[in-house]
Design a protein around this motif. Structure first.
Motif, short mmCIF file in Angstrom:
data_model
loop_
_atom_site.label_atom_id
_atom_site.label_comp_id
_atom_site.label_asym_id
_atom_site.label_seq_id
_atom_site.Cartn_x
_atom_site.Cartn_y
_atom_site.Cartn_z
N ILE A 175 22.19 10.89 1.96
CA ILE A 175 22.02 11.87 0.91
C ILE A 175 23.39 12.21 0.34
O ILE A 175 24.41 12.00 1.00
CB ILE A 175 21.33 13.15 1.46
N SER A 176 23.46 12.71 -0.88
CA SER A 176 24.75 13.09 -1.44
C SER A 176 25.24 14.37 -0.78
O SER A 176 24.46 15.15 -0.22
CB SER A 176 24.66 13.28 -2.95
N SER A 177 26.57 14.60 -0.86
CA SER A 177 27.13 15.81 -0.26
C SER A 177 26.72 17.07 -1.01
O SER A 177 26.99 18.18 -0.56
CB SER A 177 28.66 15.71 -0.20
N GLY A 178 26.03 16.90 -2.13
CA GLY A 178 25.52 18.06 -2.88
C GLY A 178 24.15 18.50 -2.41
O GLY A 178 23.42 19.16 -3.15
N TYR A 179 23.80 18.18 -1.18
CA TYR A 179 22.48 18.51 -0.64
C TYR A 179 22.30 20.02 -0.47
O TYR A 179 23.27 20.78 -0.36
CB TYR A 179 22.28 17.83 0.71
N GLN A 180 21.03 20.43 -0.42
CA GLN A 180 20.70 21.82 -0.11
C GLN A 180 20.56 21.94 1.40
O GLN A 180 20.22 20.98 2.09
CB GLN A 180 19.40 22.23 -0.82
N MET A 426 33.05 23.67 -4.43
CA MET A 426 32.21 22.48 -4.43
C MET A 426 32.09 21.94 -3.00
O MET A 426 32.84 22.35 -2.11
CB MET A 426 32.79 21.44 -5.38
N PRO A 427 31.18 20.98 -2.76
CA PRO A 427 30.94 20.51 -1.39
C PRO A 427 32.01 19.54 -0.90
O PRO A 427 33.06 19.36 -1.52
CB PRO A 427 29.58 19.84 -1.50
N GLU A 428 31.69 18.90 0.22
CA GLU A 428 32.56 17.93 0.88
C GLU A 428 33.30 17.03 -0.12
O GLU A 428 32.72 16.53 -1.07
CB GLU A 428 31.67 17.05 1.80
#
Length: 488
Positions: A175-180, A426-428
């Motif tokens: 999954i992308s690092s922008g996951y919930q 922002m995420p990872e």
């Protein structure tokens, strides 16, 4: 005061209290709220009250307590619906007491749930020949859990058939690092390795150049996100399907399938971009989840998950309950819950129809695009998302903005005036980039958008002219740390 006067006053007080008691006994639930002995009722905190409180008294006390909260319409942080028509709210209230799982006792409610599944499945181009299956859930977090479990159980069966040692190492999910956060919960609960494909400024959605590098025989599936909560961008599901198809050609024993987390976009794309191929039109999309309480236009919390056919839903996840003298399949994790949200979802589908949803979403997107254009004109921000597909606007301060304040300071200033527009990192792989985001819903029209933009301009002017030294925030002190982007 002399003793005689004091005695007289005490007797008068006793008579008044006796009269009030008699009045309360006679009128019982008509006691005025303020200016009476009933006003002294306390709100329980850690211990329940000894005595009951009249309904109207409890109502007014709790209502007054809640009034200090923010105005939900000005909450531009949440995706969750903050408005429904009075008729819809009344219909839902009339069904609060019904238990959605009790399909034999409430067969008409069960029928409405099945109709919703069929209608949403049709919007997602589910083919009747494959016998699609689905269910309502408590928000899309439960729907994601079910989609993930189906991938896990399916992978276990294929792994055993192919002779893979599935006990020697953990399975993984890509999954992308922008996951919930619900996906992180799923992986932790079921001891699955979460393989996150990092985002970067060139790839603010799932990176199609590298995603397949994260896949191997222990991958239970890939999650594509239709509306990343950080920015609102869609993953390119069409390209992902093509990449997965190429992979599967060389891995016939353990083919990969896709779950689409459509929490935000799943109930927007079918109406606004019906030509966009992201759903069951794609061969390797085997399940889709969405939030009915986001752009499905229902109050929290209801979600939906649909599998493209019986082969996509392992039998181990199907349970059977009594229904009209027969049996009805149920897959939901939660058991007892109110049927009101199911009724509310059916009302919205019936009330709006295809073109009603289309009009509402397009109008909301248009308002969001107006706000994006006005924010861009300020010249201080790099726009990361301008409501291209869903009503989300996201921006960051330009490197050369030459201001002494941060997005967190702007967030604080706007919050002082009732506007909740969160700032967060922002995420990872992008943690050093702070962004700000607003989310629009159907009850946020152009007049409010103009008010909000004017307030933002005013607060930026105040920040620019401030003579105080703005304190640097430590990374751990940023309000965005731990911010829940979606409200699943």
């Amino acid at each position: 005061m002399d003793r005689k006067s004091s005695t007289t006053n005490r007797k008068s007080a006793v008579r008044v209290n006796d009269a009030l008691a008699a009045l309360n006994a006679e009128t019982q639930y008509l006691t005025p709220i303020f200016g009476t002995a009933a006003s002294g009722a306390s709100m329980p905190n850690k211990r329940i009250n000894k005595d009951p409180v009249e309904p109207q008294v409890a109502l007014e006390m709790i209502r007054e307590y809640l009034k200090v909260e923010g105005n939900a319409t000005q909450n531009l942080a949440t995706f969750c619906q903050t408005y429904m028509e009075p008729a819809a709210a009344q219909l839902m209230a009339e069904n609060f007491e019904k238990n959605a799982i009790d399909k034999d006792e409430y067969p008409m409610t069960a029928d409405l749930e099945n109709r919703c599944v069929d209608i949403i499945g049709d919007l997602w181009h589910a083919g009747s020949k494959e016998e699609p299956m689905g269910t309502s859930t408590v928000g899309s977090s439960e729907a994601c859990m079910l989609g993930g479990l189906a991938m896990l159980f399916r992978w276990k069966k294929l792994a055993d058939q192919s002779g893979l040692d599935r006990y020697g190492r953990r399975p993984n999910l890509v999954i992308s690092s922008g996951y919930q956060v619900c996906w992180e919960k799923f992986c932790r609960y079921w001891d699955i390795e979460m393989r996150t494909v990092p985002l970067d400024m060139e790839h603010l959605s799932l990176n199609m150049d590298t995603v397949m590098e994260y896949v191997d025989d222990y991958t239970i599936g890939i999650v594509a996100i239709l509306g990343i909560t950080y920015t609102g961008k869609y993953d390119d599901v069409h390209t992902l399907d093509r990449l997965v198809e190429l992979y599967n050609a060389d891995h016939a024993a353990l083919p990969i399938r896709i779950h689409v987390d459509g929490a935000s976009g799943g109930m927007v794309a079918p109406f606004v971009e019906p030509e966009l191929e992201w759903d069951f039109r794609l061969k390797n999309v085997w399940s889709i989840s969405t939030s009915g309480h986001k752009y499905g236009l229902v109050y929290p919390g209801v979600g939906w998950v649909i599998w493209r056919g019986k082969k996509a839903l392992p039998e181990e996840l199907i349970f059977w309950v009594s229904y009209l003298g027969g049996e009805e399949a149920t897959m939901a994790i939660n058991f007892s819950r109110s049927a009101s949200q199911i009724v509310g979802q059916y009302y919205m589908l019936m009330r709006n129809g295809f073109y009603g949803y289309k009009e509402i979403h397009q109008r909301t997107i248009d308002v969001a695009r107006y706000m994006a254009a006005e924010i861009r004109k300020l010249g201080l921000f790099d726009m990361l998302e301008e409501a291209k597909q869903i009503p989300i606007v996201c921006w960051r301060l330009k490197d050369n903005a030459n201001v002494q304040w941060t997005l967190y300071d702007l967030e604080d200033r706007m919050r002082m005036h009732g506007w909740m527009i969160p700032a967060y990192p922002m995420p990872e792989n992008m943690q050093d980039i702070d962004v700000q985001r607003l989310v629009l819903r159907q009850d946020f029209g152009m007049p409010l958008a103009i008010l909000c933009i004017n307030e933002m301009k005013k607060q930026i002017e105040i920040l620019n002219g401030a003579r105080v030294v703005l304190q640097d925030r430590e990374e751990s002190d940023k309000p965005g740390k731990g911010f829940d982007h979606s409200g699943r």
